[in-house]
Design an enzyme around this catalytic site. Structure first.
Site, PDB file in Angstrom:
ATOM      1  N   THR A 128     -21.361  -6.643 -10.788  1.00 55.48           N
ATOM      2  CA  THR A 128     -20.657  -5.988  -9.802  1.00 55.48           C
ATOM      3  C   THR A 128     -19.006  -6.360 -10.028  1.00 55.48           C
ATOM      4  O   THR A 128     -19.045  -7.789  -9.663  1.00 55.48           O
ATOM      5  CB  THR A 128     -20.935  -5.994  -8.512  1.00 55.48           C
ATOM      6  OG1 THR A 128     -22.328  -5.496  -8.367  1.00 55.48           O
ATOM      7  CG2 THR A 128     -20.163  -5.339  -7.659  1.00 55.48           C
TER       8      THR A 128
ATOM      9  N   LYS B 187     -20.942   1.543  -7.211  1.00 59.81           N
ATOM     10  CA  LYS B 187     -21.163   0.576  -6.439  1.00 59.81           C
ATOM     11  C   LYS B 187     -20.342  -0.060  -5.377  1.00 59.81           C
ATOM     12  O   LYS B 187     -20.729  -0.057  -4.214  1.00 59.81           O
ATOM     13  CB  LYS B 187     -21.504  -0.671  -7.754  1.00 59.81           C
ATOM     14  CG  LYS B 187     -21.815  -2.135  -6.838  1.00 59.81           C
ATOM     15  CD  LYS B 187     -23.478  -1.843  -6.592  1.00 59.81           C
ATOM     16  CE  LYS B 187     -23.919  -3.190  -5.598  1.00 59.81           C
ATOM     17  NZ  LYS B 187     -24.290  -4.377  -6.693  1.00 59.81           N
TER      18      LYS B 187
ATOM     19  N   LYS C  52     -17.351 -10.960  -2.136  1.00 57.30           N
ATOM     20  CA  LYS C  52     -16.369 -10.539  -3.494  1.00 57.30           C
ATOM     21  C   LYS C  52     -16.572  -9.025  -3.647  1.00 57.30           C
ATOM     22  O   LYS C  52     -15.399  -8.509  -3.849  1.00 57.30           O
ATOM     23  CB  LYS C  52     -17.271 -11.409  -4.659  1.00 57.30           C
ATOM     24  CG  LYS C  52     -16.737 -11.035  -6.026  1.00 57.30           C
ATOM     25  CD  LYS C  52     -17.444  -9.947  -6.809  1.00 57.30           C
ATOM     26  CE  LYS C  52     -19.069 -10.574  -7.042  1.00 57.30           C
ATOM     27  NZ  LYS C  52     -19.848  -9.666  -7.684  1.00 57.30           N
TER      28      LYS C  52
END
Lengths: 306, 306
Positions: free
Chosen positions: A112, A187, A255
């Site tokens: 990701t 995502k 993150k």
């Protein structure tokens, strides 16, 4: 596998049990996925920054490569890394994949990471006739172990079709969502939804506990109505048991939310729910970064929120 | 119905088909619930600020009462009102229920309102030997029509047990969650969770649409994973179809979130997700207050968020 009608015009690499598959990144997720490859009879070459983490895979039959340049000789290379800066280094550094891979190689990144970085890599790869896919996953360590991940794929569809026989070893739901970067964008949309949902869920629990309510009863009632969510169903019981283990690490969630915030700012979107979730998690990061995302609750409890 | 073991010590009013049930508030929700009572053969006396809204019920067999004092003569009175100030007036004004009801009357409020007001009413009622329950519901107009509401009941459990045969006409899940105010607190916890979930869901959709993703495909993928929620499953398809009708009105959602914010501040809780959702909805209130909660998305689209 059905042969893509467009594939004649694109010379594609051979994917068979004799041609090594390259793999970079053998953490919790990567390890499980490599085991699926080995079990299916593939020859797998692995590289990891810390060799020790790859040991169980070497014992299971994977072969060690001592550099990214070595791994880059495979026909197809998968990466499952931690942070965007890792992706940037592995793909774009002078010792990285793009500088060392042959034309027609397929590079597929499961990390990701930043949509804009995925686009940059795709562009530089295209100039060298190298194929790339950004393919972040959802489903966590459990999904990786059981081969039931959702995989969100951006990049040329014919490349996805070519490696589909491998991807089905990892995931149950594999969808082409658009051109390079679209996998990462999907995502991000996913993580933005989770951010608001988890924050609301935890705040609702905090309120309920503070109001002195009978928590198991109230959560059962609430969870069967319009407040129902995957987060409530999966995290609330663990919170009631005082189990804050990951699952999905807070440090990785932070993150992801930071990337989502950067990307949404580029789009001139003002996502206040995302900002609130990011702020709450950043405040907790240094103390509970290695807990699961529901660990924010244990941080709050320590912070005199009670 | 099983006779409560404690009920001997509490003189309870008779609830049968000959003793009128009082009902105040015949809006969308109240109307459906009164129809269930009439269908079950109960005699219902109704009062509403605007008589016209009660007309369909009078035609269906309910009897009109021209004042709250008249309604207050019933053995049991249900209220389903709009805002906390309506609850305060109906219960606590000199012409209201507490001033005019007999001892042992049961007053049950279905309105989503302030927990502290529910406690105040319970206290003043107890001084007159009047029973009260705060019993907000979840499930919307559909749940009311179909008799499948979730009902969160605060107050004495033996009072709930006494009226259970009536409540089962309205709801499928009827739970006693604690003393006076606990029903409202439970509803607030529910609304706090929904606030974060809906905001995150709408922001994720906004991001996805702005990123140019294939929305039906992406929402299908996202909705099958860890971002899944009742809100996503129910609102996203309507948003894609441009259908922003309620369901649950934005103006009522804002009222609920304001109560939740006040109550959480009293608890010294800092619920940033709730604050973000309330701010987003308050900004949209004057324009889209009469749309369903997913109507915030249509407001954003008009606000140059695209």
């Amino acid at each position: 596998m059905t042969q893509s009608t467009t594939s004649n015009t694109h010379p594609m690499p051979i994917l068979d049990h004799h041609s090594p598959i390259g793999w970079i990144g053998t953490g919790v997720m990567g390890k499980s996925l490599v085991l699926h490859l080995l079990k299916a009879g593939y020859c797998v070459h692995v590289y990891n920054r810390t060799k020790q983490k790859a040991e169980p895979l070497l014992q299971a039959g994977a072969q060690w490569c001592s550099s990214i340049a070595d791994i880059a000789q495979s026909n197809i290379i998968f990466t499952m890394l931690g942070f965007p800066q890792d992706v940037e280094e592995v793909y774009l550094a002078p010792h990285g994949l793009l500088a060392n891979a042959k034309p027609n190689t397929i590079l597929c990144d499961f990390t990701t990471s930043e949509p804009s970085l995925a686009c940059k890599i795709a562009q530089e790869a295209a100039a060298k006739a190298i194929y790339t896919l950004d393919a972040p996953v959802s489903g966590g360590d459990k999904g990786a172990r059981e081969g039931t991940l959702a995989i969100m794929v951006g990049g040329p569809n014919f490349v996805l079709e070519h490696i589909q026989p491998i991807l089905v070893l990892f995931g149950r739901k594999i969808l082409h969502v658009g051109p390079a970067g679209a996998g990462q964008h999907t995502k991000m949309a996913n993580q933005i939804m989770i951010a608001g949902t988890v924050l609301g869920m935890l705040e609702g629990m905090l309120y309920a506990e503070h109001a002195g309510l009978d928590m198991p009863k109230v959560l059962d009632l609430i969870g069967s109505g319009a407040a129902a969510s995957w987060s409530l169903a999966n995290y609330a019981p663990r919170i009631l048991q005082g189990d804050f283990q990951p699952g999905f690490f807070i440090k990785h969630f932070v993150k992801d939310m930071k990337i989502a915030q950067q990307e949404s700012q580029k789009m001139h979107l003002d996502l206040q729910g995302l900002m609130a979730a990011l702020a709450a998690y950043e405040e907790a990061l240094s103390e509970v970064g290695n807990l699961g995302v529901h660990g924010l609750y244990s941080f709050w409890k320590k912070q005199d929120k009670f």
